[in-house]
Design a protein around this motif. Structure first.
Motif, PDB file in Angstrom:
ATOM      1  N   TRP A 116       0.839  -1.117   0.082  1.00 60.59           N
ATOM      2  CA  TRP A 116      -0.164   0.143  -0.083  1.00 60.59           C
ATOM      3  C   TRP A 116       0.993   1.212   0.103  1.00 60.59           C
ATOM      4  CZ3 TRP A 116       0.181   3.433   3.917  1.00 60.59           C
ATOM      5  CH2 TRP A 116       0.505   2.507   5.537  1.00 60.59           C
ATOM      6  N   GLU A 117       2.175   1.376   0.616  1.00 60.54           N
ATOM      7  CA  GLU A 117       3.135   2.023   0.342  1.00 60.54           C
ATOM      8  C   GLU A 117       3.528   2.818  -1.039  1.00 60.54           C
ATOM      9  OE1 GLU A 117       4.812   2.198   5.042  1.00 60.54           O
ATOM     10  OE2 GLU A 117       6.139   1.417   3.404  1.00 60.54           O
ATOM     11  N   ASN A 118       3.589   1.794  -1.865  1.00 63.39           N
ATOM     12  CA  ASN A 118       3.959   2.506  -2.846  1.00 63.39           C
ATOM     13  C   ASN A 118       3.190   2.529  -4.208  1.00 63.39           C
ATOM     14  OD1 ASN A 118       6.978   1.423  -2.688  1.00 63.39           O
ATOM     15  ND2 ASN A 118       6.066  -1.085  -2.955  1.00 63.39           N
ATOM     16  N   THR A 119       1.394   2.763  -3.293  1.00 61.19           N
ATOM     17  CA  THR A 119       0.324   2.996  -3.936  1.00 61.19           C
ATOM     18  C   THR A 119       0.655   4.704  -4.277  1.00 61.19           C
ATOM     19  OG1 THR A 119      -0.303   0.442  -3.625  1.00 61.19           O
ATOM     20  CG2 THR A 119      -1.926   2.751  -4.671  1.00 61.19           C
ATOM     21  N   PHE A 120       0.028   5.283  -3.104  1.00 60.10           N
ATOM     22  CA  PHE A 120      -0.163   6.321  -2.790  1.00 60.10           C
ATOM     23  C   PHE A 120       0.912   7.310  -3.390  1.00 60.10           C
ATOM     24  CE2 PHE A 120      -3.005   3.443  -1.225  1.00 60.10           C
ATOM     25  CZ  PHE A 120      -4.226   4.454  -1.840  1.00 60.10           C
ATOM     26  N   VAL A 121       0.954   8.670  -3.275  1.00 55.75           N
ATOM     27  CA  VAL A 121       1.833   9.405  -3.307  1.00 55.75           C
ATOM     28  C   VAL A 121       2.831  10.416  -2.313  1.00 55.75           C
ATOM     29  CG1 VAL A 121       1.475  10.616  -5.778  1.00 55.75           C
ATOM     30  CG2 VAL A 121      -0.072  11.434  -3.730  1.00 55.75           C
ATOM     31  N   ARG A 178       2.245   8.753   2.665  1.00 56.73           N
ATOM     32  CA  ARG A 178       2.188   7.329   3.677  1.00 56.73           C
ATOM     33  C   ARG A 178       1.323   7.655   4.527  1.00 56.73           C
ATOM     34  NH1 ARG A 178       3.298   5.038   7.965  1.00 56.73           N
ATOM     35  NH2 ARG A 178       3.951   2.916   6.985  1.00 56.73           N
ATOM     36  N   SER A 179       0.043   7.398   5.045  1.00 54.72           N
ATOM     37  CA  SER A 179      -1.182   7.301   5.655  1.00 54.72           C
ATOM     38  C   SER A 179      -1.773   6.533   5.722  1.00 54.72           C
ATOM     39  CB  SER A 179      -1.606   9.346   5.075  1.00 54.72           C
ATOM     40  OG  SER A 179      -2.663   9.244   6.399  1.00 54.72           O
ATOM     41  N   ILE A 180      -1.877   6.447   6.589  1.00 57.23           N
ATOM     42  CA  ILE A 180      -3.701   5.024   6.634  1.00 57.23           C
ATOM     43  C   ILE A 180      -4.509   5.794   7.156  1.00 57.23           C
ATOM     44  CG2 ILE A 180      -1.503   3.181   7.487  1.00 57.23           C
ATOM     45  CD1 ILE A 180      -2.753   3.841  10.855  1.00 57.23           C
ATOM     46  N   THR A 181      -4.845   7.177   6.670  1.00 53.90           N
ATOM     47  CA  THR A 181      -5.995   7.186   6.816  1.00 53.90           C
ATOM     48  C   THR A 181      -6.437   8.508   5.493  1.00 53.90           C
ATOM     49  OG1 THR A 181      -5.749   9.837   8.070  1.00 53.90           O
ATOM     50  CG2 THR A 181      -5.911   7.904   9.178  1.00 53.90           C
ATOM     51  N   ARG A 182      -8.062   8.964   5.640  1.00 46.81           N
ATOM     52  CA  ARG A 182      -8.134   9.695   3.698  1.00 46.81           C
ATOM     53  C   ARG A 182      -7.538  11.026   3.956  1.00 46.81           C
ATOM     54  NH1 ARG A 182     -14.042   8.305   2.260  1.00 46.81           N
ATOM     55  NH2 ARG A 182     -14.232   6.398   2.007  1.00 46.81           N
ATOM     56  N   GLU A 183      -6.468  11.316   5.230  1.00 46.34           N
ATOM     57  CA  GLU A 183      -5.580  12.684   5.396  1.00 46.34           C
ATOM     58  C   GLU A 183      -4.544  12.220   5.191  1.00 46.34           C
ATOM     59  OE1 GLU A 183      -5.106  15.296   9.229  1.00 46.34           O
ATOM     60  OE2 GLU A 183      -6.306  14.301   9.726  1.00 46.34           O
ATOM     61  N   ALA A 184      -4.102  13.238   4.196  1.00 44.19           N
ATOM     62  CA  ALA A 184      -2.614  13.537   3.099  1.00 44.19           C
ATOM     63  C   ALA A 184      -1.967  13.450   3.977  1.00 44.19           C
ATOM     64  CB  ALA A 184      -2.918  14.136   2.692  1.00 44.19           C
ATOM     65  N   GLY A 185      -0.068  12.153   4.229  1.00 46.87           N
ATOM     66  CA  GLY A 185       0.622  12.163   4.894  1.00 46.87           C
ATOM     67  C   GLY A 185       1.375  13.366   4.244  1.00 46.87           C
ATOM     68  N   ARG A 186       2.747  12.990   5.081  1.00 46.31           N
ATOM     69  CA  ARG A 186       3.889  13.363   3.984  1.00 46.31           C
ATOM     70  C   ARG A 186       3.895  12.866   2.455  1.00 46.31           C
ATOM     71  NH1 ARG A 186       8.858  15.714   6.374  1.00 46.31           N
ATOM     72  NH2 ARG A 186       9.993  16.370   4.552  1.00 46.31           N
ATOM     73  N   LEU A 187       4.065  14.117   1.747  1.00 48.44           N
ATOM     74  CA  LEU A 187       4.225  13.284   0.027  1.00 48.44           C
ATOM     75  C   LEU A 187       5.431  12.427   0.170  1.00 48.44           C
ATOM     76  CD1 LEU A 187       3.247  16.509  -2.071  1.00 48.44           C
ATOM     77  CD2 LEU A 187       2.073  14.373  -1.074  1.00 48.44           C
ATOM     78  N   LYS A 188       6.548  12.006  -1.136  1.00 56.85           N
ATOM     79  CA  LYS A 188       7.511  10.722  -0.988  1.00 56.85           C
ATOM     80  C   LYS A 188       7.326  10.859  -2.568  1.00 56.85           C
ATOM     81  CE  LYS A 188       4.242   7.269  -0.722  1.00 56.85           C
ATOM     82  NZ  LYS A 188       5.388   6.525  -2.082  1.00 56.85           N
ATOM     83  N   TYR A 200      -4.196  17.651  -1.356  1.00 66.12           N
ATOM     84  CA  TYR A 200      -4.698  18.112  -3.113  1.00 66.12           C
ATOM     85  C   TYR A 200      -4.214  17.267  -4.110  1.00 66.12           C
ATOM     86  CZ  TYR A 200      -4.271  20.611  -7.093  1.00 66.12           C
ATOM     87  OH  TYR A 200      -4.081  21.125  -8.992  1.00 66.12           O
ATOM     88  N   ARG A 201      -2.926  16.956  -3.687  1.00 66.17           N
ATOM     89  CA  ARG A 201      -1.659  16.224  -4.610  1.00 66.17           C
ATOM     90  C   ARG A 201      -2.265  14.746  -4.358  1.00 66.17           C
ATOM     91  NH1 ARG A 201       3.355  18.548  -5.806  1.00 66.17           N
ATOM     92  NH2 ARG A 201       2.515  20.868  -6.065  1.00 66.17           N
ATOM     93  N   LEU A 202      -2.686  14.784  -2.936  1.00 69.24           N
ATOM     94  CA  LEU A 202      -3.464  12.381  -2.921  1.00 69.24           C
ATOM     95  C   LEU A 202      -4.641  12.365  -3.348  1.00 69.24           C
ATOM     96  CD1 LEU A 202      -3.344  10.247  -1.396  1.00 69.24           C
ATOM     97  CD2 LEU A 202      -4.153  11.248   0.316  1.00 69.24           C
ATOM     98  N   ASP A 203      -5.393  13.667  -3.598  1.00 72.14           N
ATOM     99  CA  ASP A 203      -6.758  13.406  -3.421  1.00 72.14           C
ATOM    100  C   ASP A 203      -7.013  13.828  -5.156  1.00 72.14           C
ATOM    101  OD1 ASP A 203      -8.300  14.004  -1.835  1.00 72.14           O
ATOM    102  OD2 ASP A 203      -8.934  15.889  -0.785  1.00 72.14           O
TER     103      ASP A 203
END
Length: 408
Positions: A157-162, A164-174, A219-222
């Motif tokens: 799941w970490e490789n899937t998103f821009v 890292r967060s386990i909620t819908r709230e964006a975490g640090r971009l990577k 915004y980037r995550l969405d």
């Protein structure tokens, strides 16, 4: 063409050029002002999200800014890179108990003297950040063997998103990659073109709809999530899931106390695929399958990069008597809103074992009378767990002649 039509066309072209120039001017001004501010992307030891309080001020890093000893070796030294995440970084342990140190000590005890081990890892890294930093390592240094410590409940799941967060709230971009139609890796983050005006408009729209807490990271995550495959996965049928429910936070303790055959309760964003449990649902969503595909392609690329620099690439996973075994007893996962999903924790490596990557995989068992976790609610190895894992790994490396053999 009549004169009036020519004038109309000329006016339209002039208006379009003026508009483009105005937009370029606004974009240029926003870049000069750095607004919206460009968010940081990725992290190393100085910003690691997983540190024990006693390590808060510890700054022993190698030349890449990653936790570990300085990268120094002789011409006839056998050099091993230990690639991974928080398991390798070991932020809850003293620097002299890091896996890189323990593995070298175990190899030396086996009579293998001229060996050096260096860490390329940080907490929360998937194979995307590992790929970025392995490339950076090889820009300056050599290696004979790259050992990638896999953490399957994180990696997919970490490789899937821009972020890292386990909620819908964006975490640090990577750093993030995606797959093209011909299975090539394409960089998503950092973006090849960062349009500040588009970010400003997106940020403004988000704050109008959701309030001032809406961030550029969100915004980037969405925007990225909207491009991903569907996360829809069938829920469990009535009566399938055990009534015995265990909270995720006490999973290891509950298992070691004798609990078996249970439904795990989590507050992670499982329905959107942002969860340790997503890749192993019995009924995977299209997004879960994408997570597996992109992760395996990243693993292939790590192997390609290693080979291009004359290093052998291998992956390893220690099957634990506490954590892995506890996951095998999960039959369903219940989310905070009450949704139930069937789960198959029989083997975290089963997706990888179904591919040709299995030929580069080392697995072994690590067990003890008690749990080997850093704490009752912590899934990481403690000092003894790392020692046992590195001892087992050193034995395998020696037996398979993957390291120079001890002198007679």
């Amino acid at each position: 063409m009549t004169m009036s039509r020519k004038n109309l066309l000329l006016s339209a072209v002039t208006l379009a050029v003026t508009l483009i120039l105005a937009l370029l001017a606004v974009e240029g001004a926003l870049r000069v002002a750095n607004y919206p501010p460009a968010p940081p992307i990725g992290w190393r030891w100085d910003e690691s999200p997983y540190r024990a309080p006693f390590n808060a001020s510890e700054n022993q890093t190698n030349q890449l800014g990653l936790r570990g000893n300085r990268i120094e070796y002789g011409t006839d030294d056998f050099v091993i890179v230990l690639l991974g995440d928080s398991q390798v970084e070991a932020g809850t342990q003293n620097a002299d108990k890091q896996p890189e140190v323990v593995l070298r000590q175990e190899l030396e005890r086996a009579g293998i003297r001229k060996v050096r081990v260096f860490s390329v890892a940080s907490a929360g890294w998937g194979q995307d950040q590992q790929l970025v930093w392995l490339n950076e390592y090889f820009r300056h240094y050599r290696a004979d063997l790259v050992l990638n410590w896999l953490t399957p409940v994180n990696d997919y799941w970490e490789n899937t998103f821009v972020d890292r967060s386990i909620t819908r709230e964006a975490g640090r971009l990577k750093p993030t990659y995606t797959l093209t139609g011909d299975r090539q890796l394409q960089t998503v983050m950092p973006a090849s073109v960062d349009l500040r005006l588009a970010s400003l408009v997106g940020l403004a729209k988000g704050r109008i709809s959701l309030g001032n807490s809406y961030t550029i990271e969100q915004y980037r995550l969405d925007r990225w999530t909207a491009r991903l495959p569907s996360s829809q996965s069938p829920q469990a049928a009535s009566g399938v899931c055990p009534g015995n429910e265990i909270d995720q936070k006490i999973l290891i303790g509950a298992y070691m106390s004798g609990n078996r055959n249970y439904t795990l309760v989590t507050d992670e964003d499982l329905p959107d695929g942002r969860s340790h449990f997503s890749p192993f649902l019995k009924n995977q969503s299209a997004r879960d399958r994408y997570a597996v595909d992109v992760t395996h392609r990243l693993l292939e690329e790590l192997g390609n990069v290693s080979k291009a620099h004359n290093a052998r690439y291998l992956m390893f996973h220690p099957y634990r008597h506490d954590l892995d075994a506890a996951f095998r007893e999960i039959r369903c996962v219940r989310t905070a809103d009450g949704r139930l999903f069937e789960y198959d924790g029989s083997d975290w490596m089963r997706h990888l074992k179904a591919t040709s990557l299995k030929d580069q995989l080392i697995t072994f068992n690590v067990s003890a009378d008690e749990a080997l976790s850093s704490g009752p609610n912590d899934w990481h190895f403690n000092e003894e767990g790392n020692r046992r894992a590195m001892h087992a790994l050193a034995e395998i490396l020696k037996q398979k002649k993957l390291v120079p053999q001890a002198a007679d």
